[in-house]
Each structure stands twice: as structure tokens, then as C-alpha cells.
Design an enzyme around this catalytic site. Structure first.
Site, PDB file in Angstrom:
ATOM      1  N   LYS A  61     -12.135 -19.758 159.257  1.00  0.00           N
ATOM      2  CA  LYS A  61     -11.926 -18.290 159.178  1.00  0.00           C
ATOM      3  C   LYS A  61     -12.951 -17.587 158.801  1.00  0.00           C
ATOM      4  O   LYS A  61     -13.329 -16.621 159.290  1.00  0.00           O
ATOM      5  CB  LYS A  61     -10.507 -18.357 158.285  1.00  0.00           C
ATOM      6  CG  LYS A  61      -9.383 -18.726 158.579  1.00  0.00           C
ATOM      7  CD  LYS A  61      -8.194 -18.934 157.589  1.00  0.00           C
ATOM      8  CE  LYS A  61      -7.152 -19.792 158.053  1.00  0.00           C
ATOM      9  NZ  LYS A  61      -5.940 -19.822 157.032  1.00  0.00           N
ATOM     10  N   GLN A 105      -4.331 -18.888 150.774  1.00  0.00           N
ATOM     11  CA  GLN A 105      -4.320 -20.083 151.648  1.00  0.00           C
ATOM     12  C   GLN A 105      -3.210 -20.934 151.124  1.00  0.00           C
ATOM     13  O   GLN A 105      -3.124 -21.321 149.892  1.00  0.00           O
ATOM     14  CB  GLN A 105      -5.766 -20.754 151.639  1.00  0.00           C
ATOM     15  CG  GLN A 105      -5.790 -22.106 152.520  1.00  0.00           C
ATOM     16  CD  GLN A 105      -5.818 -21.927 154.112  1.00  0.00           C
ATOM     17  OE1 GLN A 105      -6.210 -21.072 154.431  1.00  0.00           O
ATOM     18  NE2 GLN A 105      -4.847 -22.640 154.662  1.00  0.00           N
ATOM     19  N   ASP A 128      -1.629 -12.449 156.818  1.00  0.00           N
ATOM     20  CA  ASP A 128      -0.776 -13.759 157.219  1.00  0.00           C
ATOM     21  C   ASP A 128       0.548 -13.423 157.541  1.00  0.00           C
ATOM     22  O   ASP A 128       1.004 -14.277 158.376  1.00  0.00           O
ATOM     23  CB  ASP A 128      -0.780 -14.554 155.916  1.00  0.00           C
ATOM     24  CG  ASP A 128      -1.646 -15.823 156.383  1.00  0.00           C
ATOM     25  OD1 ASP A 128      -2.146 -15.982 157.475  1.00  0.00           O
ATOM     26  OD2 ASP A 128      -2.194 -16.565 155.545  1.00  0.00           O
TER      27      ASP A 128
END
Length: 301
Positions: A61, A105, A128
Site C-alpha cells: 500500500k 490493518q 477502508d
């Protein structure tokens, strides 16, 4: 976009190529924003612990952010950190005007409550798409989430860009996680597919899956879906990426999907590889969401 494979009928979707096209357009918009405003989108990533797969995903990322000109910051916390440590990191980025997207994450270590951590996240920076309000708006007809979760969005984007018809088709989603399975099933319904979700308590999963026109597997079980699970001519999207020890590989392991690729490729009409299918699309959708957030927060059109 497609890579044809000899001696069988399936077309292999090149997620890397499609994601490169998307990233090229994102980079153009980032350059335009920098030229007009003197600012670029900013993404903050919070990584807890030392899971090898999570470290790889975060590295990918950050590299992708560099490719398109998006600023990135990473906060790393030890596995045994307190929940308040993660929450405080989130809240610091909530207040930082140079950060337009925040990513925690997942999965977090077991002693941490993911729900409580994500509840701290500013809704407008939830790139997200896991905030309860974003997920709720995704589920309710007539409402739009600020952000759609990246992996499900990447799966749908692959289907659309490859010309696979979704409306009216039977779709099976294997796995019902909040990260992939649930939002993927909601997105497929938004595109008017008839959706069945397979989970650990489903009876006759092979039989149900074998009737599907579209199969999206996100169970995280290597080679779970065999060739006899797949209807002839079906479209197969493999979200699974499980590291399996392989000393012949440079890193000592290789990534294996949920779909038994060698068998499914002989039956399906369209299939994604692992790696190189859904993974690159997930990262591209994260960059897209971060750009959208920056444009919204900076009033840039």
C-alpha cells in the site's frame, strides 16, 4: 486486460494490468490537485504486531501511494500494545488535516476489540469502508456509503471491466467476514445479482456453489473450492491469499488462493489468479478512496 491460457477455455483476469490503468488516472488527478491547491491526498496506516501477511499488505500500500503521489504515514505498534494505544493513534490522525484517509490493518491481535478501535475512526476518513455507518449505508437501499470496502469494490470492478454480466445472475460468496464476504454480498445485490452466502455451517456447499454463475471465494482456506464445485462457464473470483511454506520461493513461501486453480481453470470461463488478481485491485481501490476523501475534504472537483 485478459491473458489467454493455452489448452483450456478460461480467460485469466489480469488484476495488475487493470489496476495500473486505474492508478494512472489517480496519479493524473493527484498531480492536478497539487498544481491547483499545493496539496496532495494523505493516507495513514496503523499496523499492530508482526503478522507477515499484514506487513506485506502495508508495504504494498505504501509503495502504491508513492507511485501515484499520495503522501503516506505508517504507525507501527507492538503485538502486546494496549487498545488505548491503537485508539490514540487513530485519533491523532483524525485531527491531522494533512491526512484524508486512515487505515487500521486488520486483523488486529486477539486481545484488541476491532469494533471499538474502528468506532474511533473519523467517518470522513474511513477509506477502508469498515465504519458501522459506512457498512450500514451500503446495506440500505437508496443510501450511499462515503466509502465502499476496497477488496469487495475491487472484485466488482474486475467483473464490470471484464464485461461479466451481474444483473439477474446467481452469485455465491464463500465467507461472511465483515472485511470481504459481507460487503461483497451487499455489492452484488446492489448490482441485482441473486446472492447466496456460504459459511462454516452451510450444508452442501459444493452443491450450492456448483449452481452459481459467479463465485467469489473469501474463506482463507487454500484450495477449498475444487473443480467439481464450479459450474461450466462460471466466473470465479479468488480473494484468498494464504501464505504456504515453499522453500523454492525467495521468501520461503508462496500465496495460495481458495480456488484449486489447476482444476477450476478447466471449467470456468473467467478466473482470477493468486497472486495478481484481486490483490492489486484492492490496493488500487484504496488509492481511489483516499483520492475521493481528499477531494471531498478539500472541496476539490
Amino acid at each position: 486486460m485478459f491473458a489467454a491460457v493455452n489448452e483450456q477455455t478460461a480467460v485469466v483476469l489480469d488484476g495488475k494490468l487493470i489496476s495500473m490503468e486505474i492508478k494512472s488516472k489517480i496519479a493524473d488527478e493527484v498531480r492536478q490537485m497539487k498544481k491547483c491547491l499545493g496539496k496532495v491526498p494523505g493516507l495513514a496506516v496503523i499496523l499492530v504486531g508482526e503478522r507477515k501477511d499484514s506487513q506485506i499488505y502495508v508495504h504494498n500500500k505504501i509503495m502504491a501511494c508513492e507511485e501515484v503521489g499520495i503522501k503516506s504515514l505508517v504507525t507501527e505498534l507492538p503485538t502486546d500494545c494496549a487498545e488505548t494505544d491503537v485508539q490514540n493513534a487513530v485519533m491523532r490522525f483524525n485531527k491531522d488535516p494533512s491526512i484524508h484517509g486512515i487505515l487500521v490493518q486488520l486483523p488486529l491481535p486477539q486481545h484488541l476489540d476491532e469494533e471499538r478501535v474502528l468506532d474511533c475512526l473519523c467517518l470522513e476518513k474511513d477509506v477502508d469502508g469498515f465504519h458501522p455507518l459506512n457498512m450500514g449505508n451500503l446495506a440500505i437501499k437508496g443510501r450511499e456509503p462515503l466509502f465502499t470496502p476496497c477488496t469487495p469494490k475491487g472484485c466488482i470492478e474486475l467483473l464490470i471491466r471484464s464485461g461479466v454480466e451481474i444483473m439477474g445472475k446467481k452469485a455465491v460468496v464463500i465467507g461472511r467476514s465483515n472485511i470481504v464476504g459481507l460487503p461483497t454480498s451487499l455489492l452484488l445485490q446492489r448490482h441485482h445479482a441473486t446472492v447466496t452466502v456460504i459459511h462454516a455451517f452451510t450444508e452442501n456447499p459444493e452443491e450450492i456453489t456448483s449452481e452459481a454463475d459467479i463465485v467469489v471465494s473469501a474463506a482463507g482456506v487454500p484450495n477449498l473450492v475444487r473443480g467439481n464445485w464450479i459450474k461450466t462457464g462460471a466466473t470465479v473470483i479468488d480473494v484468498g491469499t494464504t501464505p504456504v511454506e515453499d522453500l523454492s520461493c525467495d521468501d520461503g513461501y508462496r500465496l495460495v488462493g481458495d480456488i484449486c486453480y489447476e482444476e477450476a481453470i478447466k471449467v470456468a470461463s473467467v478466473i482470477t489468479p493468486v497472486p495478481g488478481g484481486v490483490g492489486p485491485m484492492t490496493v488500487a481501490m484504496l488509492l481511489f478512496n483516499t483520492l475521493v476523501s481528499a477531494k471531498r475534504l478539500l472541496n476539490f472537483t
